[in-house]
Design a protein around this motif. Structure first.
Motif, PDB file in Angstrom:
ATOM      1  N   MET A 108      54.302  50.564  51.034  1.00  0.00           N
ATOM      2  CA  MET A 108      55.004  49.304  50.814  1.00  0.00           C
ATOM      3  C   MET A 108      54.178  48.328  50.000  1.00  0.00           C
ATOM      4  N   ARG A 109      53.073  48.804  49.460  1.00  0.00           N
ATOM      5  CA  ARG A 109      52.142  47.940  48.739  1.00  0.00           C
ATOM      6  C   ARG A 109      52.746  47.489  47.413  1.00  0.00           C
ATOM      7  N   GLY A 110      52.621  46.204  47.136  1.00  0.00           N
ATOM      8  CA  GLY A 110      53.133  45.663  45.888  1.00  0.00           C
ATOM      9  C   GLY A 110      52.076  45.653  44.799  1.00  0.00           C
ATOM     10  N   PRO A 111      52.389  45.092  43.650  1.00  0.00           N
ATOM     11  CA  PRO A 111      51.407  45.027  42.552  1.00  0.00           C
ATOM     12  C   PRO A 111      50.235  44.116  42.914  1.00  0.00           C
ATOM     13  N   GLU A 112      49.063  44.469  42.439  1.00  0.00           N
ATOM     14  CA  GLU A 112      47.867  43.680  42.721  1.00  0.00           C
ATOM     15  C   GLU A 112      47.856  42.405  41.874  1.00  0.00           C
ATOM     16  N   PRO A 113      47.447  41.271  42.439  1.00  0.00           N
ATOM     17  CA  PRO A 113      47.387  40.027  41.658  1.00  0.00           C
ATOM     18  C   PRO A 113      46.293  40.090  40.603  1.00  0.00           C
ATOM     19  N   VAL A 114      46.494  39.348  39.548  1.00  0.00           N
ATOM     20  CA  VAL A 114      45.534  39.308  38.446  1.00  0.00           C
ATOM     21  C   VAL A 114      44.636  38.086  38.615  1.00  0.00           C
ATOM     22  N   ALA A 115      43.328  38.315  38.597  1.00  0.00           N
ATOM     23  CA  ALA A 115      42.372  37.218  38.779  1.00  0.00           C
ATOM     24  C   ALA A 115      42.267  36.394  37.502  1.00  0.00           C
ATOM     25  N   GLN A 116      42.221  35.069  37.664  1.00  0.00           N
ATOM     26  CA  GLN A 116      42.019  34.143  36.550  1.00  0.00           C
ATOM     27  C   GLN A 116      40.644  33.495  36.728  1.00  0.00           C
ATOM     28  N   SER A 117      39.623  34.212  36.295  1.00  0.00           N
ATOM     29  CA  SER A 117      38.259  33.741  36.563  1.00  0.00           C
ATOM     30  C   SER A 117      37.716  32.826  35.485  1.00  0.00           C
ATOM     31  N   ALA A 177      33.786  41.160  46.872  1.00  0.00           N
ATOM     32  CA  ALA A 177      34.971  40.302  46.885  1.00  0.00           C
ATOM     33  C   ALA A 177      36.184  41.046  46.340  1.00  0.00           C
ATOM     34  N   GLU A 178      35.970  41.902  45.348  1.00  0.00           N
ATOM     35  CA  GLU A 178      37.073  42.698  44.793  1.00  0.00           C
ATOM     36  C   GLU A 178      37.595  43.694  45.824  1.00  0.00           C
ATOM     37  N   TYR A 179      36.711  44.322  46.570  1.00  0.00           N
ATOM     38  CA  TYR A 179      37.133  45.246  47.615  1.00  0.00           C
ATOM     39  C   TYR A 179      37.906  44.512  48.709  1.00  0.00           C
ATOM     40  N   ARG A 180      37.457  43.312  49.061  1.00  0.00           N
ATOM     41  CA  ARG A 180      38.171  42.548  50.087  1.00  0.00           C
ATOM     42  C   ARG A 180      39.572  42.169  49.610  1.00  0.00           C
ATOM     43  N   LEU A 181      39.719  41.894  48.318  1.00  0.00           N
ATOM     44  CA  LEU A 181      41.037  41.608  47.760  1.00  0.00           C
ATOM     45  C   LEU A 181      41.934  42.839  47.863  1.00  0.00           C
ATOM     46  N   SER A 182      41.377  44.003  47.578  1.00  0.00           N
ATOM     47  CA  SER A 182      42.147  45.239  47.694  1.00  0.00           C
ATOM     48  C   SER A 182      42.535  45.504  49.147  1.00  0.00           C
ATOM     49  N   ALA A 183      41.631  45.231  50.081  1.00  0.00           N
ATOM     50  CA  ALA A 183      41.933  45.415  51.503  1.00  0.00           C
ATOM     51  C   ALA A 183      43.071  44.504  51.943  1.00  0.00           C
ATOM     52  N   ALA A 184      43.123  43.293  51.396  1.00  0.00           N
ATOM     53  CA  ALA A 184      44.209  42.365  51.735  1.00  0.00           C
ATOM     54  C   ALA A 184      45.547  42.913  51.248  1.00  0.00           C
ATOM     55  N   GLY A 185      45.559  43.571  50.072  1.00  0.00           N
ATOM     56  CA  GLY A 185      46.791  44.186  49.585  1.00  0.00           C
ATOM     57  C   GLY A 185      47.262  45.307  50.485  1.00  0.00           C
ATOM     58  N   GLN A 226      46.012  37.503  51.209  1.00  0.00           N
ATOM     59  CA  GLN A 226      45.735  38.058  49.880  1.00  0.00           C
ATOM     60  C   GLN A 226      45.442  36.944  48.875  1.00  0.00           C
ATOM     61  N   LYS A 227      46.193  35.845  48.964  1.00  0.00           N
ATOM     62  CA  LYS A 227      45.940  34.709  48.067  1.00  0.00           C
ATOM     63  C   LYS A 227      44.553  34.123  48.313  1.00  0.00           C
ATOM     64  N   ILE A 228      44.168  34.063  49.583  1.00  0.00           N
ATOM     65  CA  ILE A 228      42.825  33.567  49.916  1.00  0.00           C
ATOM     66  C   ILE A 228      41.770  34.509  49.346  1.00  0.00           C
ATOM     67  N   ALA A 229      41.980  35.819  49.516  1.00  0.00           N
ATOM     68  CA  ALA A 229      41.023  36.797  48.988  1.00  0.00           C
ATOM     69  C   ALA A 229      40.944  36.719  47.464  1.00  0.00           C
ATOM     70  N   LEU A 230      42.081  36.464  46.812  1.00  0.00           N
ATOM     71  CA  LEU A 230      42.074  36.321  45.353  1.00  0.00           C
ATOM     72  C   LEU A 230      41.271  35.093  44.939  1.00  0.00           C
ATOM     73  N   SER A 231      41.467  33.979  45.649  1.00  0.00           N
ATOM     74  CA  SER A 231      40.715  32.765  45.343  1.00  0.00           C
ATOM     75  C   SER A 231      39.224  32.975  45.556  1.00  0.00           C
ATOM     76  N   GLU A 232      38.859  33.687  46.635  1.00  0.00           N
ATOM     77  CA  GLU A 232      37.445  33.952  46.908  1.00  0.00           C
ATOM     78  C   GLU A 232      36.851  34.889  45.858  1.00  0.00           C
ATOM     79  N   TYR A 233      37.652  35.823  45.371  1.00  0.00           N
ATOM     80  CA  TYR A 233      37.187  36.729  44.317  1.00  0.00           C
ATOM     81  C   TYR A 233      36.917  35.953  43.030  1.00  0.00           C
ATOM     82  N   GLU A 234      37.835  35.073  42.677  1.00  0.00           N
ATOM     83  CA  GLU A 234      37.642  34.258  41.473  1.00  0.00           C
ATOM     84  C   GLU A 234      36.433  33.338  41.628  1.00  0.00           C
ATOM     85  N   GLN A 235      36.274  32.777  42.832  1.00  0.00           N
ATOM     86  CA  GLN A 235      35.125  31.904  43.073  1.00  0.00           C
ATOM     87  C   GLN A 235      33.821  32.683  43.012  1.00  0.00           C
ATOM     88  N   ALA A 236      33.813  33.926  43.502  1.00  0.00           N
ATOM     89  CA  ALA A 236      32.610  34.756  43.434  1.00  0.00           C
ATOM     90  C   ALA A 236      32.209  34.996  41.980  1.00  0.00           C
TER      91      ALA A 236
END
Length: 482
Positions: free
Chosen positions: A27-36, A289-297, A362-372
């Protein structure tokens, strides 16, 4: 009739398992794109391959420091804890991977009972193999749990790598700090001796009536100030050694401690930063941080799968008899298989709320990935900005030391000749001492900056340059590649 039902039952079981293995979907959707918004280039960095590609045994020039680093990698407790966290995450991943397979166990029972419908007590004996509540993963829930555990394991491994890089930098800087604490102590000792000579000279001039008591007391102030500095730097030497021992995880042998002021930590003449894109692959904290974003998905897929019916399969095959001696005789074989169905009807919106929570995570993980990513580039650019100007600052400070030493020497000669008062000598002494301290501080900052550039660019993970470090693909990347 019994034979027909037996064949049909086996067919149903085999078909159900095959359907579970082939029809399960995520049921996994598309992964969000980071805007770093990473920069196109570094400020004032030398061109060429990133210095982070060098192993720490080739980047650092002093063999004593390399041996200290090896001790730290073997004994540091933070690094040991990070390694144990990897083992724990690995076992958790193994559990979720095993959950995709049926759990088979041996069962056996003896039942002795007496009921109103039977004459006297009766016994029942059973022994066989059983499959308990094996979930047919039609909607990919179990597989998504495995993906989440895999990403968590990979994030933990990357966190351990980030701990190693930080440890390499901390130990190297602590080793340099010990050297410069000793250098400051030697400078304070030398200054104290000079101040004592001045004090004795002024006391003799006072005793014979040449000068008043004021220069004597001024010289005494300088002596006591220098004594206080000596005591302070002795404390700093002990504290620097304590910090180094803590980071290494054991008492550092005195043979590995620098006996003289360290003037060089690396054999690299130009600390090139490479391409900005190199930082994304060299920094394990970004990968974590990228792995944590994937885990959130993957968690979103787990929450979505909970909206659909879940089917669990329970079965057994073995022998049963009312007499123990007849348990394994012909005709005592028995088997059973049956699914259980859980259909969600009305839970007051709990499952849908769980999906919303997973999407927010997932949005939080994306924000943390961009911040990292942004924090990593800020750290690298800060270190490179210092690198751009530190050499000019050190050169200027050395010229200042030469000028203040000359001033002190001339002022002292004029005082001994009776031309100037001791106040001029005292002022020149203080200025020269402060300039010498400032030079030591800048030289230490220069060495620390070289270590900081290496660390912030991601250096320190490899022991030698020819080692290859490959980051495993996340579950999101594996799904995209399929």
């Amino acid at each position: 009739m019994q034979k027909i039902w037996s064949v049909s039952g086996r067919s149903i079981a085999v078909s159900a398992i095959a359907l579970a293995l082939t029809a399960c979907q995520s049921m996994r959707g598309p992964e969000p794109v980071a805007q770093s918004n990473i920069p196109q280039n570094y400020i004032g960095a030398a061109s060429g391959t990133s210095v982070a590609e060098q192993g720490y045994k080739e980047f650092f020039a002093d063999q004593r420091l390399i041996q200290v680093l090896d001790l730290a990698l073997n004994n540091n407790r933070d690094l040991r804890t990070a390694a144990l966290n990897i083992e724990r995450a690995q076992q958790a991943y193994q559990i979720t991977q095993n959950n995709q397979l049926p759990s088979i166990g041996v069962t056996g029972s003896v039942l002795r009972q007496d009921t109103a419908t039977t004459r006297g007590a009766s016994s029942a004996y059973n022994v066989g193999l059983g499959v308990t509540a094996y979930e047919l993963d039609f909607w990919g829930r179990v597989r998504s749990l495995k993906d989440n555990a895999l990403d968590t394991y990979l994030a933990t491994a990357s966190a351990r790598d980030a701990t190693q890089i930080a440890l390499i930098g901390q130990v190297a800087q602590a080793w340099v700090a010990y050297s410069y604490a000793n250098a400051n102590l030697k400078l304070a000792d030398q200054t104290l001796k000079t101040q004592l000579e001045s004090y004795n000279l002024n006391k003799k001039r006072f005793d014979v009536g040449i000068d008043s008591e004021v220069p004597v007391r001024q010289a005494q102030i300088s002596v006591e100030t220098a004594r206080s500095d000596v005591a302070e730097y002795k404390t700093q030497v002990a504290q620097a050694q304590n910090l180094l021992n803590l980071l290494v995880g054991e008492q550092v042998p005195s043979s590995l401690l620098p006996s003289q002021r360290v003037t060089k930590v690396t054999s690299s003449t130009a600390l090139s930063a490479g391409l900005p894109s190199d930082l994304l692959s060299n920094r394990p904290d970004i990968r974590a941080a990228e792995y944590r974003l994937s885990a959130a998905g993957a968690n979103i897929a787990v929450a979505k799968a909970a909206l659909f019916p879940s089917i669990r399969l329970t079965g057994s095959a073995g022998y049963g008899s009312t007499e123990l001696s007849d348990l394994f005789k012909s005709g005592s074989f028995a088997w059973s298989i049956g699914p259980s169905l859980d259909i969600p009807l009305w839970d007051w919106g709990t499952r849908k709320a769980n999906i919303k929570i997973s999407e927010t995570d997932q949005k939080i993980a994306l924000s943390e990935y961009e911040q990292a990513i942004q924090s990593a580039f800020r750290e690298a650019n800060d270190a490179l900005a210092v690198r751009q100007n530190i050499a000019d600052r050190v050169a200027a400070q050395r010229r200042l030391v030469d000028a203040t030493n000359t001033t002190y020497r001339l002022s002292n000669a004029r005082f001994r000749a009776g031309i100037d008062s001791y106040l001029t000598v005292l002022d020149a002494q203080r200025t020269s001492y402060a300039a010498e301290q400032g030079l030591l501080l800048l030289e230490q900052a220069n060495l620390n900056n070289q270590i900081e550039v290496y660390k912030t660019l991601g250096g320190g993970l490899k022991a030698t340059t020819n080692q290859q470090v490959v980051a495993p693909a996340s579950s999101a990347e594996r799904q995209t590649a399929q």
